[in-house]
Design an enzyme around this catalytic site. Structure first.
Site, mmCIF file in Angstrom:
data_model
loop_
_atom_site.group_PDB
_atom_site.id
_atom_site.type_symbol
_atom_site.label_atom_id
_atom_site.label_comp_id
_atom_site.label_asym_id
_atom_site.label_seq_id
_atom_site.Cartn_x
_atom_site.Cartn_y
_atom_site.Cartn_z
ATOM 1 N N ILE A 160 1.167 -1.665 -0.323
ATOM 2 C CA ILE A 160 0.025 -0.397 -0.478
ATOM 3 C C ILE A 160 0.208 1.466 0.213
ATOM 4 O O ILE A 160 0.573 2.379 -0.637
ATOM 5 C CB ILE A 160 -0.828 0.382 1.118
ATOM 6 C CG1 ILE A 160 -1.987 -1.005 1.037
ATOM 7 C CG2 ILE A 160 -1.717 1.249 1.003
ATOM 8 C CD1 ILE A 160 -2.402 -1.341 2.521
ATOM 9 N N ARG A 180 9.875 0.118 9.821
ATOM 10 C CA ARG A 180 11.157 -1.097 10.433
ATOM 11 C C ARG A 180 12.055 -1.397 9.950
ATOM 12 O O ARG A 180 13.606 -1.083 10.548
ATOM 13 C CB ARG A 180 10.436 -2.227 11.547
ATOM 14 C CG ARG A 180 9.545 -1.664 12.051
ATOM 15 C CD ARG A 180 8.313 -2.712 13.216
ATOM 16 N NE ARG A 180 7.522 -3.215 12.301
ATOM 17 C CZ ARG A 180 6.684 -4.484 12.048
ATOM 18 N NH1 ARG A 180 6.737 -5.013 13.225
ATOM 19 N NH2 ARG A 180 6.352 -4.453 11.219
ATOM 20 N N ARG A 240 -4.858 -0.075 10.255
ATOM 21 C CA ARG A 240 -5.568 -0.345 11.969
ATOM 22 C C ARG A 240 -5.408 0.661 12.979
ATOM 23 O O ARG A 240 -5.253 0.590 12.793
ATOM 24 C CB ARG A 240 -4.657 -1.620 12.413
ATOM 25 C CG ARG A 240 -5.356 -2.825 11.330
ATOM 26 C CD ARG A 240 -6.802 -3.074 10.930
ATOM 27 N NE ARG A 240 -6.799 -4.736 10.351
ATOM 28 C CZ ARG A 240 -6.879 -4.882 9.038
ATOM 29 N NH1 ARG A 240 -6.885 -3.469 8.203
ATOM 30 N NH2 ARG A 240 -6.678 -5.571 8.499
ATOM 31 N N GLU A 268 -13.994 -1.349 16.370
ATOM 32 C CA GLU A 268 -15.363 -0.986 15.151
ATOM 33 C C GLU A 268 -16.488 -1.662 15.247
ATOM 34 O O GLU A 268 -16.439 -3.119 15.387
ATOM 35 C CB GLU A 268 -14.056 -0.969 13.712
ATOM 36 C CG GLU A 268 -12.835 -0.765 13.499
ATOM 37 C CD GLU A 268 -12.600 -0.313 12.056
ATOM 38 O OE1 GLU A 268 -12.787 -1.441 11.339
ATOM 39 O OE2 GLU A 268 -11.739 -0.126 11.856
ATOM 40 N N HIS A 287 -13.969 1.940 7.073
ATOM 41 C CA HIS A 287 -13.209 1.041 6.556
ATOM 42 C C HIS A 287 -14.005 0.484 5.425
ATOM 43 O O HIS A 287 -13.965 -1.277 5.714
ATOM 44 C CB HIS A 287 -13.367 -0.096 8.432
ATOM 45 C CG HIS A 287 -12.449 -0.448 7.833
ATOM 46 N ND1 HIS A 287 -11.992 -1.397 9.243
ATOM 47 C CD2 HIS A 287 -11.579 -1.409 7.021
ATOM 48 C CE1 HIS A 287 -10.785 -2.508 8.854
ATOM 49 N NE2 HIS A 287 -10.363 -2.551 7.477
ATOM 50 N N ILE A 288 -13.656 1.424 4.249
ATOM 51 C CA ILE A 288 -13.782 1.008 2.896
ATOM 52 C C ILE A 288 -12.820 1.274 2.177
ATOM 53 O O ILE A 288 -13.169 0.763 0.971
ATOM 54 C CB ILE A 288 -15.369 1.946 2.617
ATOM 55 C CG1 ILE A 288 -15.174 3.194 2.329
ATOM 56 C CG2 ILE A 288 -16.539 1.428 2.933
ATOM 57 C CD1 ILE A 288 -16.277 3.638 1.913
ATOM 58 N N GLY A 289 -11.747 0.927 2.552
ATOM 59 C CA GLY A 289 -10.799 1.364 1.420
ATOM 60 C C GLY A 289 -10.284 0.874 1.073
ATOM 61 O O GLY A 289 -9.722 0.517 -0.074
#
Length: 324
Positions: A160, A180, A240, A268, A287-289
């Site tokens: 992403i 990281r 998240r 959620e 939360h529709i991404g």
């Protein structure tokens, strides 16, 4: 000929997916009997399932894994793995795989949409027009900003993050990232640099959170780090909710010093009591991404193909995340 492999869907598969698996001779089970509760059905069917397909939001921990006596593969029909007990699966010789590729593009597009909604005052502009206020000159509070020249810091340079970086560079933004690990293959491909997290927070006009949720990244953006975010910056979270300390974010948002565009939350669905719902400096989506018709179709096809190859040839999906 029916292959003696049982595929259990925790959710209802789409018709194309279902037909493909049946055509290949696999036994497919999903909840479709109103007279039987979902819990009763799952308790019965999970025992002899060889492959289980799980949506990203469905918890699949030690208890479920322990009940699945024949389980060989857990296939997540999306990118998120934070609900799967990968350690327990590995102990039991069960492979875990996901389907992140198509969803990555959908999420990157959604991040762009959230950024543009904020920078171009899309929501305010629509409200202004619908309320009948547009009768002449446009007020200064509706004048937006361009993305060109803005500094965007991406937290998490996975699929992403990389898709977002490409899009933001096309807008003319100055892109940096923190992960990281250094990602030389991404840096070489799209010419971006890794910087320290605190520096990213202090300097970025836009902060996009795309890093996976793990025990190490829970509350990665804690109160101390959220206070480092520069005034006027926009925080976009599509990973998240628990990557950010939501209460600390709310407190900083109350000051009016920063903005947020959120697609994910620590709880959620988002509780109706959440202060986020009444904040004017926040854009919220449910939360529709990762959802687009194209992404859903391509993900279903990948899941179905991976299941058939595993069942017929013993071939592991390319996205397996553990070793057994």
């Amino acid at each position: 000929m029916v292959i003696q492999i049982k595929v259990l869907y925790i959710h209802k598969p789409n018709e194309v997916e279902l037909e493909f698996l049946k055509k290949e001779g696999l036994e497919v089970s999903f909840h479709q009997h109103p007279q039987q509760t979902y819990e009763e059905w799952l308790e019965k069917e999970i025992i002899n399932a060889d492959i289980i397909v799980v949506p990203p939001a469905h918890p699949f921990g030690k208890e479920f894994i322990g009940k699945a006596k024949s389980l060989k593969l857990i296939m997540v029909s999306g990118s998120g793995l934070d609900k799967i007990d990968i350690e327990e699966a590995s102990k039991r010789g069960i492979y875990v795989a996901n389907a992140p590729d198509s969803i990555a593009e959908a999420v990157a597009d959604h991040i762009i949409a959230l950024i543009l909604a904020h920078y171009r005052n899309i929501i305010k502009g629509e409200e202004y027009l619908r309320s009948g206020k547009w009768v002449g000159r446009i007020p200064s509070e509706l004048i937006g900003h361009t993305i060109h020249g803005k500094k965007i810091g991406i937290i998490g340079m996975g699929r992403i993050g990389a898709e977002l970086a490409k899009r933001m560079i096309a807008f003319g933004a100055e892109v940096s990232y923190w992960d990281r690990k250094v990602k030389p293959e991404v840096e070489h491909l799209i010419n971006i640099n890794r910087i320290e997290l605190d520096k990213l927070l202090e300097e970025s006009d836009i902060i996009a959170v795309t890093i996976a949720l793990t025990p190490e990244t829970k509350h990665l953006l804690n109160k101390e780090r959220i206070l480092k975010v520069k005034k006027g910056a926009l925080i976009v979270n599509t990973s998240r909710g628990s990557v950010i300390d939501e209460q600390a974010l709310i407190e900083r948002l109350k000051s009016g010093e920063i903005y947020a565009a959120l697609d994910v939350y620590e709880t959620e669905p988002l509780p109706t009591s959440s202060p986020l719902l009444s904040m004017k400096n926040v854009i919220l989506t449910p939360h529709i991404g990762g959802y687009s018709w194209e992404a859903t179709k391509e993900t279903s096809e990948y899941v179905a193909r991976s299941i058939v190859e595993f069942a017929k040839e013993g071939k592991l999906p390319k996205t397996v995340v553990n070793r057994c």
